[in-house]
Motif scaffolding. Structure first.
Motif, PDB file in Angstrom:
ATOM      1  N   GLU A 189      43.854  43.135  64.705  1.00 49.64           N
ATOM      2  CA  GLU A 189      44.822  43.051  65.802  1.00 49.64           C
ATOM      3  C   GLU A 189      44.077  42.580  67.037  1.00 49.64           C
ATOM      4  O   GLU A 189      43.037  43.147  67.404  1.00 49.64           O
ATOM      5  CB  GLU A 189      45.469  44.408  66.067  1.00 49.64           C
ATOM      6  CG  GLU A 189      46.522  44.350  67.167  1.00 49.64           C
ATOM      7  CD  GLU A 189      47.248  45.661  67.369  1.00 49.64           C
ATOM      8  OE1 GLU A 189      47.995  45.774  68.364  1.00 49.64           O
ATOM      9  OE2 GLU A 189      47.076  46.582  66.542  1.00 49.64           O
ATOM     10  N   LEU A 190      44.570  41.528  67.671  1.00 46.67           N
ATOM     11  CA  LEU A 190      43.928  40.969  68.846  1.00 46.67           C
ATOM     12  C   LEU A 190      44.392  41.696  70.109  1.00 46.67           C
ATOM     13  O   LEU A 190      45.396  42.408  70.105  1.00 46.67           O
ATOM     14  CB  LEU A 190      44.229  39.474  68.953  1.00 46.67           C
ATOM     15  CG  LEU A 190      43.885  38.621  67.722  1.00 46.67           C
ATOM     16  CD1 LEU A 190      44.198  37.159  67.995  1.00 46.67           C
ATOM     17  CD2 LEU A 190      42.423  38.802  67.332  1.00 46.67           C
ATOM     18  N   SER A 191      43.654  41.487  71.176  1.00 44.51           N
ATOM     19  CA  SER A 191      43.984  42.155  72.436  1.00 44.51           C
ATOM     20  C   SER A 191      45.348  41.749  72.965  1.00 44.51           C
ATOM     21  O   SER A 191      45.969  42.502  73.725  1.00 44.51           O
ATOM     22  CB  SER A 191      42.907  41.841  73.483  1.00 44.51           C
ATOM     23  OG  SER A 191      41.665  42.382  73.093  1.00 44.51           O
ATOM     24  N   ASP A 192      45.833  40.570  72.569  1.00 44.50           N
ATOM     25  CA  ASP A 192      47.149  40.127  73.025  1.00 44.50           C
ATOM     26  C   ASP A 192      48.277  40.609  72.114  1.00 44.50           C
ATOM     27  O   ASP A 192      49.440  40.226  72.289  1.00 44.50           O
ATOM     28  CB  ASP A 192      47.200  38.606  73.162  1.00 44.50           C
ATOM     29  CG  ASP A 192      46.956  37.868  71.844  1.00 44.50           C
ATOM     30  OD1 ASP A 192      46.981  38.521  70.774  1.00 44.50           O
ATOM     31  OD2 ASP A 192      46.732  36.645  71.880  1.00 44.50           O
ATOM     32  N   GLY A 193      47.937  41.446  71.118  1.00 44.50           N
ATOM     33  CA  GLY A 193      48.953  42.041  70.263  1.00 44.50           C
ATOM     34  C   GLY A 193      49.185  41.338  68.947  1.00 44.50           C
ATOM     35  O   GLY A 193      49.831  41.883  68.052  1.00 44.50           O
ATOM     36  N   ARG A 194      48.682  40.122  68.789  1.00 44.48           N
ATOM     37  CA  ARG A 194      48.863  39.396  67.526  1.00 44.48           C
ATOM     38  C   ARG A 194      48.039  40.031  66.415  1.00 44.48           C
ATOM     39  O   ARG A 194      46.968  40.573  66.668  1.00 44.48           O
ATOM     40  CB  ARG A 194      48.442  37.938  67.689  1.00 44.48           C
ATOM     41  CG  ARG A 194      49.412  37.076  68.478  1.00 44.48           C
ATOM     42  CD  ARG A 194      48.868  35.659  68.600  1.00 44.48           C
ATOM     43  NE  ARG A 194      47.660  35.621  69.411  1.00 44.48           N
ATOM     44  CZ  ARG A 194      46.714  34.686  69.322  1.00 44.48           C
ATOM     45  NH1 ARG A 194      46.813  33.724  68.422  1.00 44.48           N
ATOM     46  NH2 ARG A 194      45.646  34.726  70.117  1.00 44.48           N
ATOM     47  N   ASP A 214      41.224  33.150  69.730  1.00 42.82           N
ATOM     48  CA  ASP A 214      41.169  32.893  71.166  1.00 42.82           C
ATOM     49  C   ASP A 214      41.485  34.120  72.003  1.00 42.82           C
ATOM     50  O   ASP A 214      41.743  34.021  73.207  1.00 42.82           O
ATOM     51  CB  ASP A 214      42.125  31.752  71.540  1.00 42.82           C
ATOM     52  CG  ASP A 214      43.558  32.024  71.097  1.00 42.82           C
ATOM     53  OD1 ASP A 214      43.832  33.131  70.587  1.00 42.82           O
ATOM     54  OD2 ASP A 214      44.406  31.125  71.247  1.00 42.82           O
ATOM     55  N   SER A 215      41.473  35.282  71.364  1.00 41.19           N
ATOM     56  CA  SER A 215      41.689  36.550  72.061  1.00 41.19           C
ATOM     57  C   SER A 215      40.776  37.583  71.421  1.00 41.19           C
ATOM     58  O   SER A 215      40.591  37.572  70.195  1.00 41.19           O
ATOM     59  CB  SER A 215      43.161  36.977  71.944  1.00 41.19           C
ATOM     60  OG  SER A 215      43.386  38.214  72.583  1.00 41.19           O
TER      61      SER A 215
END
Length: 393
Positions: free
Chosen positions: A211-216, A233-234
Motif C-alpha cells: 500500500e502506497l502513501s497515497d492509498g493505492r 512514484d509514491s
C-alpha cells in the motif's frame, strides 16, 4: 538452576573468531538470513569459507523473470531465488559435484527458436544431453525423473528462452513431490553439497502486495521492484501478502514449525542487503516470525542496502529500520522493544552519521558505521561482511 545474562564488548571483526571459524567451518556459527534476490549471493559465497551452518529463509513470492513464467505455467511458488542461493552456497570445488552444479547453473539460449530449446530439454529428459550424461547414476536418474515430470506437465506455449535448467528441475521436483518445495530443496541441497540450509519462508503460492502513501495498492513483486515496470512514484507505507486478489492476514499465512526451529537455533540473525520490501520485509510477514525473533536472545543485525533502492523511495535509514520493525511488532506485540527485534544496525561509513543518530534516537537501536565497501565501487565487500557476521557469534 540460576540463569544469568552476560553482555560483552565486541571487536569487529574479531580475528580469533574468524580464524576459528575458517579452520573448522563445519562447526561455524548458525547465521540466519531473511532474504531473497541476488544481493546476498556474493556474501554467501564468502561466508561458506567460515561456516557450513548458515540458514536462509527465502521469499517464494517473486513474480518477475523466468520465475513468473514457471508460476503461470504450474501455479507454483517462485523458485529462482531459492535456486540462486543454493548455487551460491554449493561446494564449487572438485570435491563437490561440479557436473551437477554445471547443469543446475545452465541457462538456455536467450535467442534460439523455441523448437530448438524444447528439443534441448527433451535431450536432457532422455539423458542424451552432455550436461546430463556427465552426471553419474543414481543422481542422473533422479534429475531425469524431475525433468520428466516437468516435461509431462509443461504447456505447449511455454517460453524456454533464458530459462534456468535448475529452475526447471525444481519445478519438476515440486510436481513430483505433491506440489511441495521442501523435499526437492532438500534433495537439491544434497546433490551439490550445499554449505548451509536453504528454505522457502513458507511453502505457499502467494503474491507480495504494498500500500502506497497515497492509498493505492499494488499486488505483484514485479510491479513493485521497478525492474519490469515503471518505478513506484509514491513511498511504500506497508506491505502484505495476497492470494492474488485479496489481502491476507498474518494468521492466514503461518510460519512453518521447521522454520521457527531455525530461528530458535540461530546464533546470529541478519536482515541483509536487498530490495527493502520484496527481498527482506516480505519474509517477516508470515504469522509467528516476529514472536520467534523476539524470543531469541542473539545478535540481530540489519545491514542496509547501499545506493538507490526503488522500493525505498523517500525512506531515510530510520524509515528502513521501522519498515522491518513494524510487521515484527505486529506479530510479537505492540509493546515489544525495537531492540528485541533488531539489536544493531551495521552500515558503511558512507552513511551519514546524522542518519545513524536518528535511528538510535527513534528506536534505541545502536548504529555502527564501519569501512565495509570495496575500494573500487560503493558495494559491500563480501569478505568484510562475512568476517563481521562470524565475529558476532
Amino acid at each position: 538452576m540460576t540463569t544469568i545474562r552476560i553482555e560483552r564488548d565486541q571487536s569487529l571483526p574479531d580475528d580469533l573468531r574468524v580464524a576459528r571459524a575458517q579452520s573448522a567451518p563445519h562447526l561455524g556459527p548458525r547465521i540466519l538470513f531473511f532474504s531473497g534476490g541476488s544481493a546476498l549471493n556474493d556474501i554467501s559465497r564468502q561466508l561458506k569459507r567460515y561456516t557450513f551452518n548458515s540458514m536462509h529463509l527465502i521469499t517464494p513470492f517473486d513474480s518477475g523473470g523466468s520465475s513468473q513464467i514457471l508460476r503461470k505455467a504450474f501455479d507454483m511458488p517462485a523458485v529462482g531465488d531459492l535456486r540462486s542461493r543454493l548455487m551460491a552456497l554449493a561446494d564449487e570445488s572438485v570435491l563437490g559435484q561440479p557436473d551437477v552444479y554445471a547443469l543446475f547453473s545452465h541457462r538456455l539460449s536467450k535467442t534460439a527458436p523455441q523448437g530448438e530449446l524444447r528439443s534441448e530439454v527433451a535431450q536432457m529428459i532422455a539423458g542424451q544431453h552432455p550436461l546430463i550424461s556427465a552426471i553419474a547414476k543414481p543422481m542422473r536418474q533422479l534429475i531425469q525423473t524431475f525433468l520428466d515430470s516437468f516435461g509431462k506437465a509443461v504447456p505447449e506455449d511455454f517460453n524456454y528462452r533464458n530459462a534456468s535448467v535448475g529452475n526447471l528441475i525444481l519445478a519438476g521436483g515440486y510436481l513430483s513431490n505433491g506440489r511441495a518445495l521442501e523435499p526437492v530443496l532438500f534433495l537439491m541441497s544434497k546433490m551439490v553439497d550445499v554449505r548451509g540450509t536453504v528454505r522457502a519462508v513458507v511453502d505457499e503460492n502467494l503474491q507480495l502486495g504494498v500500500e502506497l502513501s497515497d492509498g493505492r495498492k499494488i499486488i505483484s513483486q514485479r510491479l513493485i521492484s521497478g525492474k519490469e515496470a515503471p518505478p513506484i512514484d509514491s513511498p511504500i507505507a506497508r506491505c502484505f501478502l495476497s492470494d492474488g486478489t485479496s489481502e491476507l492476514t498474518a494468521s492466514d499465512v503461518e510460519l512453518p514449525k521447521r522454520n521457527r526451529t531455525l530461528i530458535e537455533q540461530a546464533d546470529v540473525i541478519c536482515y541483509p542487503p536487498g530490495s527493502l520490501y520484496s527481498s527482506v520485509v516480505t519474509n517477516l510477514l508470515p504469522g509467528g516470525v516476529g514472536n520467534a525473533i523476539a524470543q531469541r536472545r542473539a545478535p540481530k543485525i540489519y545491514l542496509p542496502s547501499l545506493g538507490a533502492d526503488p522500493e525505498a523511495l523517500g525512506h531515510r535509514l530510520s524509515d528502513q529500520v521501522l519498515a522491518l520493525i513494524t510487521p515484527l511488532r505486529a506479530d510479537a506485540g505492540a509493546d515489544t522493544r525495537p531492540t528485541r527485534l533488531i539489536s544493531h544496525v551495521i552500515c558503511d561509513r558512507s552513511v551519514p552519521e546524522a542518519d545513524c543518530n536518528e535511528v538510535t534516537r527513534q528506536t534505541g537501536i545502536q548504529c555502527h558505521r564501519l569501512p565495509l565497501c570495496t575500494v573500487e565501487e560503493a558495494k559491500y565487500d563480501p569478505t568484510k561482511i562475512a568476517k563481521i557476521l562470524v565475529s558476532l557469534d
